[in-house]
Scaffold this motif. Sequence first.
Motif, PDB file in Angstrom:
ATOM      1  N   UNK A 195      -7.495   1.519  -6.930  1.00  0.00           N
ATOM      2  CA  UNK A 195      -7.817   0.086  -7.037  1.00  0.00           C
ATOM      3  C   UNK A 195      -6.717  -0.429  -6.454  1.00  0.00           C
ATOM      4  N   UNK A 196      -5.292  -0.117  -6.606  1.00  0.00           N
ATOM      5  CA  UNK A 196      -4.443  -0.850  -6.014  1.00  0.00           C
ATOM      6  C   UNK A 196      -4.621  -0.813  -4.528  1.00  0.00           C
ATOM      7  N   UNK A 197      -4.921   0.419  -3.850  1.00  0.00           N
ATOM      8  CA  UNK A 197      -5.086   0.412  -2.668  1.00  0.00           C
ATOM      9  C   UNK A 197      -6.310  -0.288  -1.898  1.00  0.00           C
ATOM     10  N   UNK A 198      -7.194  -0.495  -2.665  1.00  0.00           N
ATOM     11  CA  UNK A 198      -8.510  -1.309  -2.348  1.00  0.00           C
ATOM     12  C   UNK A 198      -8.001  -2.585  -2.240  1.00  0.00           C
ATOM     13  N   UNK A 199      -7.102  -3.170  -3.338  1.00  0.00           N
ATOM     14  CA  UNK A 199      -6.708  -4.498  -3.315  1.00  0.00           C
ATOM     15  C   UNK A 199      -5.785  -4.917  -2.190  1.00  0.00           C
ATOM     16  N   UNK A 202       0.819  -1.257  -0.007  1.00  0.00           N
ATOM     17  CA  UNK A 202       0.248   0.204   0.152  1.00  0.00           C
ATOM     18  C   UNK A 202       0.857   1.168  -0.069  1.00  0.00           C
ATOM     19  N   UNK A 203       1.877   1.101   0.950  1.00  0.00           N
ATOM     20  CA  UNK A 203       2.924   2.222   0.774  1.00  0.00           C
ATOM     21  C   UNK A 203       3.628   2.547  -0.564  1.00  0.00           C
ATOM     22  N   UNK A 204       3.958   1.236  -1.059  1.00  0.00           N
ATOM     23  CA  UNK A 204       4.438   1.539  -2.713  1.00  0.00           C
ATOM     24  C   UNK A 204       3.664   2.146  -3.318  1.00  0.00           C
ATOM     25  N   UNK A 205       2.480   1.956  -3.515  1.00  0.00           N
ATOM     26  CA  UNK A 205       1.490   2.315  -4.483  1.00  0.00           C
ATOM     27  C   UNK A 205       1.241   3.834  -4.224  1.00  0.00           C
ATOM     28  N   UNK A 206       1.081   4.257  -2.929  1.00  0.00           N
ATOM     29  CA  UNK A 206       0.836   5.615  -2.771  1.00  0.00           C
ATOM     30  C   UNK A 206       2.137   6.499  -3.064  1.00  0.00           C
ATOM     31  N   UNK A 219      -5.791  -3.268   0.585  1.00  0.00           N
ATOM     32  CA  UNK A 219      -6.449  -3.497   1.827  1.00  0.00           C
ATOM     33  C   UNK A 219      -7.322  -4.852   2.008  1.00  0.00           C
ATOM     34  N   UNK A 220      -7.592  -5.316   1.117  1.00  0.00           N
ATOM     35  CA  UNK A 220      -8.323  -6.535   0.939  1.00  0.00           C
ATOM     36  C   UNK A 220      -7.448  -7.756   1.379  1.00  0.00           C
ATOM     37  N   UNK A 221      -6.169  -7.662   0.783  1.00  0.00           N
ATOM     38  CA  UNK A 221      -5.135  -8.806   1.262  1.00  0.00           C
ATOM     39  C   UNK A 221      -4.584  -8.613   2.465  1.00  0.00           C
ATOM     40  N   UNK A 222      -4.733  -7.503   3.335  1.00  0.00           N
ATOM     41  CA  UNK A 222      -4.210  -7.217   4.552  1.00  0.00           C
ATOM     42  C   UNK A 222      -5.072  -8.079   5.466  1.00  0.00           C
TER      43      UNK A 222
END
Length: 336
Positions: free
Chosen positions: A327-331, A257-261, A333-336
């Motif tokens: 979308x990447x952030x949501x993905x 998530x940090x990498x995507x941000x 969050x779902x994997x966390x």
Amino acid sequence: MLQAFGQVIILMAILGAVLLGLYALTKYLPGGWRERGQVLIFAGPAVFLVFGGLFVPMVRTLIVSFKSDNAKEWAGFANYREIFSGSGTRLVLGNTFTWVIGGTMFVIIAGLAIARYADGMRGERVWKSLIFIPAAISLAGAGIIWKFIYAGPPFEVGLANQVTGAIPGLPASFGGNGDKIWLVDRNIGALDPPASAPGLNTFLLIVIFIWASTGLATVFFSAAIKGVPDSLIDAARVDGATHRQTFFKVILPYISATVVAVATITAIGALKVFDIVAATTGGNFGTSTIANEFYRIYFVQGRNGFGSAYAVLLFLLVIPVVVINRRAQRRAEEQA
């Protein structure tokens, strides 16, 4: 100047007093109206500023983009047709996408590499502080610094020419004579790229962006890596994972998530880059980007309609980056 500053302070004080007075009056409102009134008082000024400072100019720019250069007569899609039919548009778009893809990719790779190998090493804080220093410099300032590094004759010889000139046997096309004008020459070795392809000078400008952006990315990645639970790392080590496997199989997915941000922030910064190009080449010699073309057309040439079309194009290109980030952030969050 002091008088104007004092007037601003007085206006802010009056606005603050009015808001505090209205907030005090909300306690006399019945039931749910009290909470609604408090929300309106706190959120109202922010909503007004967003509406007046962002939404209204955006709509006005969109409207002007369909008008003539004097913003009086309707021109339809003529400005947009001129953008995509112009001889230099492909080069401008190619330069911009090269900034976004190349700049973002190398900033992420360099930031992750530094954060990983500097984590826990001796003098970690000192090294990370030194790496972060370029992030504290404005992009325009970074461009000026590197302009001296890339400097060539006849006026002065920069560090790049001094280094390449000291390497024996280096071809002259790569600066072997120490007299290469790096930011003007578009040649890559003996190849002369077509007008629609970014030249060597564009890649040299991207190096400045990477140098100025890697420090901030390293800080974010380092903080995220330190937030990875020790239990996960210890479990991977017990299972026989190497340091590389632990990083790519455990740490990197955890901080995705940090990498995507960081990638989103960097990509948007590269997409609307203006300062570095303006401070080094001024957009000349085939280095112009969308932001530089917008400035040149709108402010220098005074073509309001055509310049606004470039601004709208830049805004539209930012939207996919934001959507991909969400979308990447949501993905993640779902994997966390």
